[in-house]
Design a protein around this motif. Sequence first.
Motif, PDB file in Angstrom:
ATOM      1  N   GLU A 100       0.789  -1.281  -0.093  1.00 56.57           N
ATOM      2  CA  GLU A 100      -0.030  -0.164  -0.031  1.00 56.57           C
ATOM      3  C   GLU A 100       0.859   1.238  -0.101  1.00 56.57           C
ATOM      4  OE1 GLU A 100      -3.700   1.878   2.571  1.00 56.57           O
ATOM      5  OE2 GLU A 100      -2.961  -0.126   3.117  1.00 56.57           O
ATOM      6  N   ALA A 101       1.985   1.190   0.871  1.00 60.92           N
ATOM      7  CA  ALA A 101       2.839   2.517   0.930  1.00 60.92           C
ATOM      8  C   ALA A 101       3.473   2.561  -0.402  1.00 60.92           C
ATOM      9  CB  ALA A 101       3.819   2.313   2.071  1.00 60.92           C
ATOM     10  N   VAL A 102       4.120   1.615  -1.144  1.00 61.28           N
ATOM     11  CA  VAL A 102       4.651   1.613  -2.571  1.00 61.28           C
ATOM     12  C   VAL A 102       3.661   2.151  -3.272  1.00 61.28           C
ATOM     13  CG1 VAL A 102       5.487   0.293  -4.276  1.00 61.28           C
ATOM     14  CG2 VAL A 102       6.402   0.121  -2.010  1.00 61.28           C
ATOM     15  N   ASN A 103       2.450   1.678  -3.534  1.00 63.12           N
ATOM     16  CA  ASN A 103       1.613   2.245  -4.419  1.00 63.12           C
ATOM     17  C   ASN A 103       1.297   3.625  -4.228  1.00 63.12           C
ATOM     18  OD1 ASN A 103       0.999  -0.231  -5.733  1.00 63.12           O
ATOM     19  ND2 ASN A 103      -0.604  -0.789  -4.367  1.00 63.12           N
ATOM     20  N   ALA A 104       1.251   4.258  -3.212  1.00 63.30           N
ATOM     21  CA  ALA A 104       1.343   5.568  -2.919  1.00 63.30           C
ATOM     22  C   ALA A 104       2.185   6.305  -3.406  1.00 63.30           C
ATOM     23  CB  ALA A 104       0.999   5.796  -1.105  1.00 63.30           C
ATOM     24  N   LEU A 105       3.492   6.012  -3.431  1.00 59.24           N
ATOM     25  CA  LEU A 105       4.794   6.429  -3.840  1.00 59.24           C
ATOM     26  C   LEU A 105       4.417   6.421  -5.531  1.00 59.24           C
ATOM     27  CD1 LEU A 105       7.194   5.001  -1.287  1.00 59.24           C
ATOM     28  CD2 LEU A 105       6.598   7.491  -1.589  1.00 59.24           C
ATOM     29  N   ARG A 106       4.285   5.271  -5.763  1.00 64.16           N
ATOM     30  CA  ARG A 106       3.980   5.227  -7.314  1.00 64.16           C
ATOM     31  C   ARG A 106       3.006   6.075  -7.943  1.00 64.16           C
ATOM     32  NH1 ARG A 106       4.590  -1.390  -7.682  1.00 64.16           N
ATOM     33  NH2 ARG A 106       7.102  -1.244  -7.743  1.00 64.16           N
ATOM     34  N   ARG A 107       1.960   6.608  -7.137  1.00 67.32           N
ATOM     35  CA  ARG A 107       1.056   7.668  -7.382  1.00 67.32           C
ATOM     36  C   ARG A 107       1.644   8.999  -7.280  1.00 67.32           C
ATOM     37  NH1 ARG A 107      -2.487   4.402  -4.219  1.00 67.32           N
ATOM     38  NH2 ARG A 107      -2.633   5.821  -2.558  1.00 67.32           N
ATOM     39  N   ASN A 108       2.862   9.200  -6.996  1.00 69.82           N
ATOM     40  CA  ASN A 108       3.670  10.233  -6.663  1.00 69.82           C
ATOM     41  C   ASN A 108       3.121  11.145  -5.397  1.00 69.82           C
ATOM     42  OD1 ASN A 108       5.870  11.823  -7.634  1.00 69.82           O
ATOM     43  ND2 ASN A 108       4.705  13.357  -8.535  1.00 69.82           N
ATOM     44  N   GLU A 109       2.939  10.545  -4.544  1.00 70.87           N
ATOM     45  CA  GLU A 109       2.463  11.149  -3.170  1.00 70.87           C
ATOM     46  C   GLU A 109       3.507  11.103  -2.159  1.00 70.87           C
ATOM     47  OE1 GLU A 109      -2.155   9.536  -3.867  1.00 70.87           O
ATOM     48  OE2 GLU A 109      -1.336   8.936  -1.965  1.00 70.87           O
TER      49      GLU A 109
END
Length: 222
Positions: free
Chosen positions: A100-109
């Motif tokens: 979930e955290a990596v996905n947030a980073l991949r959304r550029n958050e």
Amino acid sequence: MLMFRLRGERLFRLISRSAGAEYLDKALEYGNGAILISPHFGNWELGGLGLADRGYRLNVLTFREPDEKVNELREKTRRERGIRFIYVDRNDTSPLAIIEAVNALRRNEVLALLGDRDGSSHTITLDFFGRSTPIPLGAAYLALASGAPVIPAFVPLEGGRYATILEEPIRFRGGHGGHEKAIREGTQQILRVFEQYIRSYPDQWYNLFNYWEDQNIKRTKD
């Protein structure tokens, strides 16, 4: 509780100076997100509120509190400010929180976490204030998985108001020596920055317990 009621000008009156915002903006230009890491130091909640109020998409990686009512109140107040939260379970080795955290980073958050206290099995023993200390590796794993830089962040109290400070990004790259070397060297860099601020503001490191004795940590020999 008081700060969560403040927005806009009323919130920013608490802040006397800001430094390093360009590091965060530059990191987000690359599209891999950014990881903000702080020790339990200063007013980190104010830092998060300030970022959310300025429109940054913020996610907080956190443990649950023992009291579920505290969790519910914290979730409600953060959600109202647009701050997302990702829970990490101390006793669960499931990768769901990391995904979930990596996905947030991949959304550029932006992903924010505290990095000075051992709370899981994913640690490495490093030198911290001259003592061999188990340090959590969440930021290092997330940086390697996403390509996001790790930016040390601090919100110390200075003369009645707060400073919000972002330091130069630390990048974790596998390269020569592999991931293990990158994790060790990058995390040690983070600790050096932590030490600098804790030495400058020793009364604002909020550990509230005997940090080394409680973890059975020995002093490092010179």
